[in-house]
Design an enzyme around this catalytic site. Structure first.
Site, PDB file in Angstrom:
ATOM      1  N   PHE A  24     -36.296 -15.551 -37.574  1.00  0.00           N
ATOM      2  CA  PHE A  24     -36.583 -15.835 -36.168  1.00  0.00           C
ATOM      3  C   PHE A  24     -35.317 -16.343 -35.478  1.00  0.00           C
ATOM      4  O   PHE A  24     -34.698 -17.309 -35.936  1.00  0.00           O
ATOM      5  CB  PHE A  24     -37.699 -16.891 -36.061  1.00  0.00           C
ATOM      6  CG  PHE A  24     -38.031 -17.256 -34.648  1.00  0.00           C
ATOM      7  CD1 PHE A  24     -38.774 -16.394 -33.852  1.00  0.00           C
ATOM      8  CD2 PHE A  24     -37.596 -18.458 -34.091  1.00  0.00           C
ATOM      9  CE1 PHE A  24     -39.082 -16.717 -32.535  1.00  0.00           C
ATOM     10  CE2 PHE A  24     -37.891 -18.792 -32.783  1.00  0.00           C
ATOM     11  CZ  PHE A  24     -38.640 -17.916 -31.998  1.00  0.00           C
ATOM     12  N   GLY A  25     -34.944 -15.704 -34.382  1.00  0.00           N
ATOM     13  CA  GLY A  25     -33.786 -16.126 -33.598  1.00  0.00           C
ATOM     14  C   GLY A  25     -34.222 -16.674 -32.251  1.00  0.00           C
ATOM     15  O   GLY A  25     -35.037 -16.059 -31.567  1.00  0.00           O
ATOM     16  N   TYR A  26     -33.664 -17.825 -31.885  1.00  0.00           N
ATOM     17  CA  TYR A  26     -34.033 -18.455 -30.609  1.00  0.00           C
ATOM     18  C   TYR A  26     -32.803 -18.797 -29.777  1.00  0.00           C
ATOM     19  O   TYR A  26     -32.929 -19.293 -28.652  1.00  0.00           O
ATOM     20  CB  TYR A  26     -34.845 -19.739 -30.863  1.00  0.00           C
ATOM     21  CG  TYR A  26     -34.080 -20.744 -31.705  1.00  0.00           C
ATOM     22  CD1 TYR A  26     -34.099 -20.661 -33.094  1.00  0.00           C
ATOM     23  CD2 TYR A  26     -33.297 -21.725 -31.115  1.00  0.00           C
ATOM     24  CE1 TYR A  26     -33.368 -21.549 -33.872  1.00  0.00           C
ATOM     25  CE2 TYR A  26     -32.568 -22.625 -31.888  1.00  0.00           C
ATOM     26  CZ  TYR A  26     -32.611 -22.528 -33.258  1.00  0.00           C
ATOM     27  OH  TYR A  26     -31.878 -23.394 -34.024  1.00  0.00           O
ATOM     28  N   GLY A  27     -31.614 -18.556 -30.324  1.00  0.00           N
ATOM     29  CA  GLY A  27     -30.364 -18.884 -29.623  1.00  0.00           C
ATOM     30  C   GLY A  27     -29.472 -17.661 -29.608  1.00  0.00           C
ATOM     31  O   GLY A  27     -29.883 -16.575 -29.175  1.00  0.00           O
ATOM     32  N   SER A  28     -28.262 -17.835 -30.131  1.00  0.00           N
ATOM     33  CA  SER A  28     -27.318 -16.713 -30.093  1.00  0.00           C
ATOM     34  C   SER A  28     -27.810 -15.515 -30.898  1.00  0.00           C
ATOM     35  O   SER A  28     -27.372 -14.387 -30.666  1.00  0.00           O
ATOM     36  CB  SER A  28     -25.941 -17.156 -30.582  1.00  0.00           C
ATOM     37  OG  SER A  28     -26.034 -17.600 -31.921  1.00  0.00           O
ATOM     38  N   GLU A  99     -23.387 -19.623 -39.047  1.00  0.00           N
ATOM     39  CA  GLU A  99     -24.151 -20.760 -38.510  1.00  0.00           C
ATOM     40  C   GLU A  99     -24.005 -21.989 -39.406  1.00  0.00           C
ATOM     41  O   GLU A  99     -24.954 -22.722 -39.620  1.00  0.00           O
ATOM     42  CB  GLU A  99     -25.633 -20.362 -38.356  1.00  0.00           C
ATOM     43  CG  GLU A  99     -25.861 -19.100 -37.548  1.00  0.00           C
ATOM     44  CD  GLU A  99     -25.336 -19.175 -36.107  1.00  0.00           C
ATOM     45  OE1 GLU A  99     -24.914 -20.265 -35.679  1.00  0.00           O
ATOM     46  OE2 GLU A  99     -25.331 -18.145 -35.416  1.00  0.00           O
TER      47      GLU A  99
HETATM   48  C1  BEZ Z   1     -30.731 -18.667 -33.491  1.00  0.00           C
HETATM   49  O1  BEZ Z   1     -31.844 -18.584 -34.024  1.00  0.00           O
HETATM   50  O2  BEZ Z   1     -30.427 -17.991 -32.539  1.00  0.00           O
HETATM   51  C2  BEZ Z   1     -29.760 -19.612 -34.067  1.00  0.00           C
HETATM   52  C3  BEZ Z   1     -29.422 -19.512 -35.386  1.00  0.00           C
HETATM   53  C4  BEZ Z   1     -28.510 -20.386 -35.913  1.00  0.00           C
HETATM   54  C5  BEZ Z   1     -27.950 -21.331 -35.130  1.00  0.00           C
HETATM   55  C6  BEZ Z   1     -28.314 -21.424 -33.799  1.00  0.00           C
HETATM   56  C7  BEZ Z   1     -29.223 -20.556 -33.272  1.00  0.00           C
END
Ligand code: BEZ
Length: 187
Positions: A24-28, A99
């Site tokens: 699941f990605g929530y940022g970059s 990350e």
């Molecule tokens: C993300 O899910 O987009 C994310 C992953 C690692 C670090 C910051 C954000």
């Protein structure tokens, strides 16, 4: 905990016999997809909210002038919308390094837009990591983001690309959009 999480993450999950896993990605991870994936679908996770509370010393800032990037904070009743990728476990060899500044992999339940669910992984920087900066007023966060820059580029670009990606996903994120508005008001 040290902010370099590469070794911690390598020990956290046993991928032997696993062909693919949801991430699941929530940022970059929503907009910087520099890894191969087998499938991609919008998804949400429950009980977590996105906050610009993690320091970035290695991507969007420097050790002397850290930027701010997102992490997830527990909040009962909250929903965090993002993008899910079904990936081969070897993708984590790359992402754990990308990350590495404080983010650990956690297991979570993903809910897809059609209501179906799957177990997956999500990177979260918890408040016990050395790079955690914590709560600040949205305007102060925007001021810090406006001036920070690092090897991956300007921190403001990170914020603006994330906000645009969230709008494209139809995601409500009051915090991100408020920090974006403060940044634009000061520009
Ligand atoms: C993300 O899910 O987009 C994310 C992953 C690692 C670090 C910051 C954000």
């Amino acid at each position: 905990m040290s902010s370099n999480t590469v070794e911690h993450n390598r020990r956290r999950h046993d991928f032997s016999g696993v062909e693919s896993i949801w991430l699941f990605g929530y940022g970059s991870l929503i907009y910087k997809v520099d890894f191969p994936y087998l499938e991609q679908k919008p998804a949400s996770i429950q009980g977590w909210t996105r906050r610009f509370w993690q320091g970035s010393h290695d991507h969007r800032g420097t050790p002397e002038a850290p930027g701010r990037v997102v992490t997830l904070i527990e909040q009962p009743g909250a929903t965090c919308k993002g993008m899910a990728y079904r990936v081969s476990p070897n993708v984590f060899e790359h992402l754990d390094v990308r990350e590495k500044n404080g983010y650990l992999r956690f297991t979570t339940t993903l809910t897809f837009d059609d209501g179906s669910e799957a177990e997956g992984l999500v990177y979260i920087a918890t408040e016990d990591n050395e790079a955690f900066l914590g709560r600040a007023p949205d305007a102060a966060i925007a001021r810090q983001i406006a001036t920070a820059t690092g090897p991956s580029g300007a921190n403001s670009e990170y914020l603006l690309r994330l906000a645009d990606s969230l709008r494209a996903l139809g995601a409500e994120c009051t915090h991100t959009f408020s920090v974006e508005a403060c940044l634009k008001a000061d520009a």
